[in-house]
Design a protein around this motif. Structure first.
Motif, PDB file in Angstrom:
ATOM      1  N   GLN A 113      27.163  33.184  37.364  1.00 17.07           N
ATOM      2  CA  GLN A 113      28.563  33.179  36.948  1.00 17.07           C
ATOM      3  C   GLN A 113      29.397  32.421  37.976  1.00 17.07           C
ATOM      4  N   ALA A 114      30.235  31.530  37.496  1.00 22.56           N
ATOM      5  CA  ALA A 114      30.976  30.659  38.418  1.00 22.56           C
ATOM      6  C   ALA A 114      32.387  30.456  37.908  1.00 22.56           C
ATOM      7  N   GLY A 115      33.162  29.693  38.690  1.00 24.30           N
ATOM      8  CA  GLY A 115      34.524  29.370  38.281  1.00 24.30           C
ATOM      9  C   GLY A 115      35.593  29.475  39.362  1.00 24.30           C
ATOM     10  N   PRO A 116      35.609  30.464  40.260  1.00 20.88           N
ATOM     11  CA  PRO A 116      34.753  31.662  40.231  1.00 20.88           C
ATOM     12  C   PRO A 116      35.079  32.556  39.026  1.00 20.88           C
ATOM     13  N   ALA A 117      34.082  33.308  38.564  1.00 23.24           N
ATOM     14  CA  ALA A 117      34.313  34.321  37.546  1.00 23.24           C
ATOM     15  C   ALA A 117      35.152  35.423  38.173  1.00 23.24           C
ATOM     16  N   LEU A 133      39.457  38.395  43.662  1.00 23.81           N
ATOM     17  CA  LEU A 133      38.064  38.600  44.057  1.00 23.81           C
ATOM     18  C   LEU A 133      37.205  38.026  42.944  1.00 23.81           C
ATOM     19  N   GLY A 134      36.359  37.049  43.278  1.00 19.38           N
ATOM     20  CA  GLY A 134      35.558  36.399  42.260  1.00 19.38           C
ATOM     21  C   GLY A 134      34.098  36.272  42.644  1.00 19.38           C
ATOM     22  N   VAL A 214      43.979  35.524  33.483  1.00 15.55           N
ATOM     23  CA  VAL A 214      45.045  35.860  32.539  1.00 15.55           C
ATOM     24  C   VAL A 214      44.838  35.177  31.195  1.00 15.55           C
ATOM     25  N   GLU A 215      44.452  33.893  31.207  1.00 13.22           N
ATOM     26  CA  GLU A 215      44.277  33.154  29.949  1.00 13.22           C
ATOM     27  C   GLU A 215      42.928  33.421  29.280  1.00 13.22           C
ATOM     28  N   GLY A 216      42.076  34.202  29.937  1.00 14.39           N
ATOM     29  CA  GLY A 216      40.771  34.510  29.364  1.00 14.39           C
ATOM     30  C   GLY A 216      39.736  33.418  29.523  1.00 14.39           C
ATOM     31  N   ILE A 217      39.883  32.573  30.549  1.00 16.36           N
ATOM     32  CA  ILE A 217      38.977  31.426  30.692  1.00 16.36           C
ATOM     33  C   ILE A 217      38.017  31.544  31.871  1.00 16.36           C
ATOM     34  N   ARG A 218      38.028  32.673  32.583  1.00 16.74           N
ATOM     35  CA  ARG A 218      37.113  32.861  33.704  1.00 16.74           C
ATOM     36  C   ARG A 218      36.431  34.237  33.593  1.00 16.74           C
TER      37      ARG A 218
END
Length: 241
Positions: A113-117, A133-134, A214-218
């Motif tokens: 999992q990345a992005g960070p997630a 925290l990701g 917040v936008e649901g992208i991570r």
């Protein structure tokens, strides 16, 4: 590369952990601002059980994406757990103190999992945050906004490669008012650096979100057993306790 071996206390079964309410344990409460122990096994609301003022309850945006059980919340699909309104009480408490402790008991689903997630984030959107925290692959990454970092909390503090596993893990991020920051994994120091500046530029419009941005992208997948945030820097002894 040396890996941190969990002590016997962290080898306790997940079933035992789920049955033990963190509120019943001898936990540090001084400076506690929010606490989520996932005590309920149903519904789409996660209650703030800190008792530290007006509760900052969180709503599960897509209930089909989670599996609830007493003491645990498993995130398995596209969902997030978010405050309905800006978490102003939390933002203002840390803004005043200039200090924070972010604590989580977690079990990541996998190490890709990345992005960070996003495990835990107090942010306005994917580019503006107060703290996050990701998970970034096989390590943890924490972004903290100050007058000397970007509005995205960069540069961040990261643990070493292969410091993240799919085992039950106690993750604690702390920052002193002086700027000294640390990440502890299972009670042991895992990363440290200075993050200069102060928190006078923290954004009071930020939402508190677990398991996503917040936008649901991570999105982040895994199981949360506890999330707590303090408005002070817990000592190493308090982290271990």
């Amino acid at each position: 590369m040396m890996r941190i071996a969990p002590s016997p206390i962290w080898r306790a079964s997940l079933a035992s952990l789920a049955l033990l309410s963190p509120l019943a344990a001898q936990r540090v409460t001084n400076g506690l601002v929010v606490l989520y122990d996932f005590d309920s096994s149903s519904g789409n609301i996660v209650r703030d059980r800190s008792g530290a003022g007006q509760p900052i309850d969180l709503q599960i945006t897509e209930p089909k994406g989670v599996l609830r059980s007493k003491g645990a919340l498993e995130l398995r699909g596209k969902t997030s757990v978010s405050s309905k309104k800006p978490a102003k009480r939390l933002t203002e408490a840390i803004k005043r103190s200039g200090e924070i402790t972010l604590e989580a008991w977690i079990k990541p689903a996998h190490t890709e999992q990345a992005g960070p997630a996003r495990l835990v984030t107090l942010s306005r959107n994917s580019g503006h945050r107060n703290v996050t925290l990701g998970q970034d692959g096989d390590h943890y990454d924490v972004r903290f906004r100050s007058t000397k970092t970007s509005t995205n909390g960069i540069p961040s503090l990261a643990t070493k490669d292969r410091s993240l596993s799919t085992e039950l893990t106690h993750v604690v991020y702390t920052r002193e008012r002086s700027g000294k920051t640390r990440i502890h994994l299972n009670g042991r120091p895992a990363a440290e650096k200075d993050v200069p500046g102060d928190t006078s530029n923290w954004d009071s419009s930020s939402l508190l979100v677990l398991g996503n941005e917040v936008e649901g992208i991570r999105p982040w997948k895994g199981t949360l057993y506890l999330v707590a945030i303090y408005s002070r820097d817990l000592s190493s002894a308090e982290v271990a306790a």
